[in-house]
Design a protein around this motif. Structure first.
Motif: not given
Length: 85
Positions: A30-31, A63-67
């Motif tokens: 998911e980005g 950064v945080v992975g969306k999924s």
């Protein structure tokens, strides 16, 4: 140490992280969401029962992975070697 503002470096940080994503160093279907600010990773040479306030840190961004929700941190100096911190 000079004070730096995240907004002044945000575009450069995003570009450096996007390059790492293209190289396959991190992935999430998911980005990612860039955390809007700096993170300081505290480190110390000894562990004890007390929480140490102050001391050396590694300036970083995250950064945080969306999924996945995984949080990836990057040392600021590794992303932007010429930054004056």
């Amino acid at each position: 140490m000079a004070t730096i503002n995240f907004e002044e470096y945000k575009a450069q940080v995003q570009q450096a992280i996007e390059l790492r994503i293209k190289k396959g160093l991190l992935s999430d279907p998911e980005g990612f969401i860039l955390i809007d600010g700096f993170v300081n990773i505290q480190f110390q040479k000894e562990m004890g029962g007390a929480f140490v306030i102050g001391g050396p840190t590694i300036p970083a961004v995250a950064v945080v992975g969306k999924s996945s929700g995984l949080v990836y941190t990057f040392a600021l100096k590794a992303l932007l070697p010429n930054i004056q911190i």
